[in-house]
Design a protein around this motif. Structure first.
Motif, PDB file in Angstrom:
ATOM      1  N   MET A  60       0.940  -0.793  -0.309  1.00 14.16           N
ATOM      2  CA  MET A  60      -0.114  -0.003   0.139  1.00 14.16           C
ATOM      3  C   MET A  60       0.733   1.329   0.028  1.00 14.16           C
ATOM      4  SD  MET A  60      -3.105  -0.760   0.176  1.00 14.16           S
ATOM      5  CE  MET A  60      -4.276   0.316   0.782  1.00 14.16           C
ATOM      6  N   ARG A  61       1.914   0.806   0.214  1.00 14.81           N
ATOM      7  CA  ARG A  61       3.070   2.086   0.735  1.00 14.81           C
ATOM      8  C   ARG A  61       3.059   2.958   1.672  1.00 14.81           C
ATOM      9  NH1 ARG A  61       4.350   5.007  -5.633  1.00 14.81           N
ATOM     10  NH2 ARG A  61       4.807   6.702  -3.835  1.00 14.81           N
ATOM     11  N   MET A  91      -2.449   7.126  -4.059  1.00 15.91           N
ATOM     12  CA  MET A  91      -3.903   7.327  -3.798  1.00 15.91           C
ATOM     13  C   MET A  91      -4.913   6.736  -4.159  1.00 15.91           C
ATOM     14  SD  MET A  91      -3.362  11.546  -2.752  1.00 15.91           S
ATOM     15  CE  MET A  91      -1.864  12.223  -1.548  1.00 15.91           C
ATOM     16  N   ARG A  94      -5.003   3.560  -3.543  1.00 14.76           N
ATOM     17  CA  ARG A  94      -5.600   2.446  -2.149  1.00 14.76           C
ATOM     18  C   ARG A  94      -6.861   3.305  -2.043  1.00 14.76           C
ATOM     19  NH1 ARG A  94      -1.535   6.802  -0.220  1.00 14.76           N
ATOM     20  NH2 ARG A  94       0.798   5.667  -0.087  1.00 14.76           N
ATOM     21  N   GLY A  95      -7.713   1.666  -1.417  1.00 14.63           N
ATOM     22  CA  GLY A  95      -9.369   2.048  -1.347  1.00 14.63           C
ATOM     23  C   GLY A  95      -9.723   2.165  -2.702  1.00 14.63           C
ATOM     24  N   MET A 100      -8.447  -1.862   2.569  1.00 12.21           N
ATOM     25  CA  MET A 100      -7.331  -3.093   3.335  1.00 12.21           C
ATOM     26  C   MET A 100      -8.055  -2.688   4.568  1.00 12.21           C
ATOM     27  SD  MET A 100      -3.339  -2.609   3.941  1.00 12.21           S
ATOM     28  CE  MET A 100      -2.876  -3.576   5.189  1.00 12.21           C
TER      29      MET A 100
END
Lengths: 327, 338
Positions: A60-61, A91, A94-95, A100
């Motif tokens: 996910m960095r 960004m 992510r999501g 997560m």
């Protein structure tokens, strides 16, 4: 079966180090490689300190930097190297591409915003939904993860829900944008045993419904046996064994894997003491020169203390990092 | 539609609960207020001497006269009677007559000054919030940077510098040396009107306002920095980042909203700090407010004035606490209303 062969996520040579104040380097993740295929559930198993959570946060960095840093490797999601993306591009991953959920459902939701607000946020960000649309979608998602009172829950605050309910809400957030991969970092560790099974069941349902893959981080082999297709055993920041779940439970090779399996209590065995692996994982800046498991290993040989064995495929689809299997 | 109906009912229920809570807090405020009046009265009575103590030393006046005056002022009545007389007139807004400024009622004296103190405190509070919050946030985001060290140094200097010293320094530098701002009073000339008067009053507020706000600014800067850093490490911030939210959204929505909860509570308590700070600051800047009146009254044993201002201070602090409780309930959904 063809679908299963398609790689979704390929991690190669991943090294995540932490630079400590006294110039020591903690090699929390050291040369980790694995692949997650589409529709597959891959479990990473290991004790605390084995580097499994850092691996998932690296994907996910979300490694806190400083002190942490991904120093080498590649993480490609459908051919796109996540480590080469700008923060802004990341960004959007992510999501959206990767959802997560975390170990602590009690503290993973923001206490001052409603559940609906926290689900809508992802939808408004990634799916460009209007507030109203996102709110309605949040209700649908809450129903999907098993809330009968979704219309009420959407306006409730996290403290009004139990741990299991919060983890369901977290799953609703994680699945909201139809991700390709769900990373679950010890999702059931903080829950009651009865709730654990429900949450695992829900994750599998969601995976099938959204045709996604799961990366499950856990220390619980029971959980592994229940839901995963393949297993990665990690020790000291490295993969020590990789096999299908069936293979791992029937034909474990690495002494550490054997130790883990032996330490599951058996209800039929009449023993005075439970099995355990002596010692504990050394802190990442004090890993020994040779095999990292050598100090705790029953089968330790001289060369184990000299150099670290490679992860080799000793049988089809079964890799192990141990001199016992090297000829 | 059914869903929204229920949602509405739920949010209404929460509102009703909150109103009940606020009403209950206000009701609890009443006995506290009563207790405060008892304390204010008892403290004034416990202080040595009475309004006639100074005059009694005059050998030309017959001690009999004092007795007559004491009788007339009601100073020989039993304490509960004195208290009741005082309380019943205070309840009607009558704090009696000042002993020091003959012929003027305490109410007149206070009315002429209370707004000055209010503006001064408001200015100081504005300074505190406008400086401390942005700097606190910026410092937290750049922990251990040069800026952060600078802000920390300023904060410790600000906290360590007494009000009166900071005031004198401000007068010396910004008024006497640089001549930027007036050193005392509230206005330059009575003839000013409208906007010019407003600007003139504002200029007069700058030095005392910054002086009064200095310590709080320093303190709130530190609170804000600490709170932001603490919230930033929370699991829910990691969740927010894992959702792909931008840094701005993570900071201004998720972090700040949580970090401000304790700050808002502290602000309620700030009322008392400001008013007590104003007493010294007003004296340094010769600013005609409640503080200056209070100090003069103490020096002259002007008990009616002392009691009135004490009461005002105490009530302000009580109101501050009440507001803190109410704001806390509004901003933190975890507060239970029982």
């Amino acid at each position: 079966m063809k679908n299963q062969e398609q790689a979704l996520l390929e991690v190669k040579g991943l090294k995540t180090y932490f630079y400590m104040d006294d110039n020591k380097v903690a090699k929390a993740v050291d040369d980790v490689a694995f692949t997650i295929n589409k529709g597959e559930t891959l479990a990473i198993v290991g004790e605390s300190g084995s580097g499994k959570s850092i691996t998932s946060l690296s994907i996910m960095r979300l490694i806190q930097s400083p002190p942490g840093k991904i120093v080498e490797g590649s993480i490609s999601l459908e051919g796109k190297d996540l480590l080469k993306l700008s923060e802004r591009e990341m960004m959007k991953v992510r999501g959206n591409d990767i959802g997560m959920i975390f170990q602590e459902p009690m503290t993973s939701l923001n206490p001052v915003f409603t559940i609906g607000n926290q689900i809508s946020e992802s939808l408004m960000k990634h799916k460009k939904m209007k507030k109203k649309e996102a709110y309605n979608k949040a209700i649908d998602l809450l129903k999907l993860v098993g809330f009968a009172r979704a219309e009420e829950i959407v306006n409730e605050y996290p403290h009004q829900l139990s741990g299991g309910m919060r983890q369901r809400a977290m799953i609703a957030i994680a699945m909201s944008c139809d991700p390709k991969l769900l990373i679950a970092d010890e999702p059931t560790t903080a829950l009651d045993v009865t709730i654990q099974a429900q949450i695992l069941d829900l994750m599998v349902q969601m995976k099938e419904k959204f045709e996604s893959s799961i990366l499950l981080i856990t220390h619980d082999l029971g959980v592994v046996a229940e839901v995963s297709d393949r297993v990665l055993v990690m020790y000291g920041g490295q993969v020590v064994e990789e096999a299908t779940v069936h293979e791992l439970f029937t034909n474990p090779k690495h002494p550490y894997t054997n130790g883990l399996l032996a330490s599951i209590p058996n209800i039929d065995a009449d023993v005075e003491r439970l099995e355990s692996i002596p010692g504990s994982v050394l802190p990442a800046h004090r890993f020994p020169k040779g095999c990292r498991f050598a100090p705790r290993c029953k089968h330790v040989m001289d060369k184990c203390r000299e150099s670290n064995p490679d992860l080799l495929e000793t049988e089809t689809n079964h890799k192990v990092r141990c001199y016992l299997y090297e000829d | 539609m059914h869903g929204h109906g229920r949602a509405l009912v739920l949010s209404l229920r929460r509102n009703v609960e909150m109103h009940k809570y606020i009403t209950r807090r206000i009701l609890q405020f009443i006995p506290m207020l009563f207790l405060v009046t008892v304390l204010v009265f008892a403290l004034a009575k416990a202080a040595p001497g009475d309004p006639l103590t100074g005059e009694r030393l005059d050998p030309n006046i017959d001690p009999e006269v004092y007795e007559i005056r004491r009788e007339a002022l009601g100073l020989n009545d039993p304490l509960p009677v004195q208290y009741w007389n005082w309380l019943s007139s205070v309840a009607t807004g009558d704090f009696g007559k000042s002993l020091q400024y003959t012929g003027r009622t305490v109410m007149e004296l206070i009315q002429a000054r209370i707004w000055n103190t209010f503006y001064l405190s408001l200015f100081a509070l504005g300074v505190t919030l406008a400086i401390a919050i942005p700097i606190g946030i910026y410092s937290a985001n750049r922990k251990y940077s040069l800026f952060d060290y600078g802000a920390t140094t300023f904060a410790f200097l600000g906290l360590a510098t007494p009000n009166f010293f900071a005031g004198l320094l401000a007068i010396y530098v910004f008024s006497l040396t640089l001549g930027w701002f007036p050193a005392q009073g509230t206005t330059t000339a009575m003839s000013l009107t409208g906007f010019e008067l407003f600007i003139d009053k504002l200029r007069h507020l700058v030095l005392p306002g910054f002086t009064l706000g200095l310590a709080s600014t320093a303190a709130y800067m530190r609170y804000m920095r600490t709170e932001i850093l603490e919230v930033k490490g929370s699991d829910f911030i990691r969740t927010a980042r894992a959702k792909g939210l931008s840094n701005e959204s993570v900071l201004y929505k998720h972090t700040l909203r949580n970090a401000l909860i304790p700050i808002i509570t502290l602000l309620g308590l700030e009322f008392g700090t400001l008013l007590s700070g104003a007493i010294i600051t007003e004296r340094v800047f010769n600013y005609p407010g409640l503080g200056t009146l209070f100090l003069n009254a103490i020096q002259n044993r002007d008990y009616p004035v002392i009691m009135a201002i004490n009461l005002i201070l105490a009530v302000t602090i009580l109101i501050g606490n009440l507001l803190a409780d109410i704001f806390y309930a509004i901003v933190d959904p975890r507060i239970r209303y029982d």
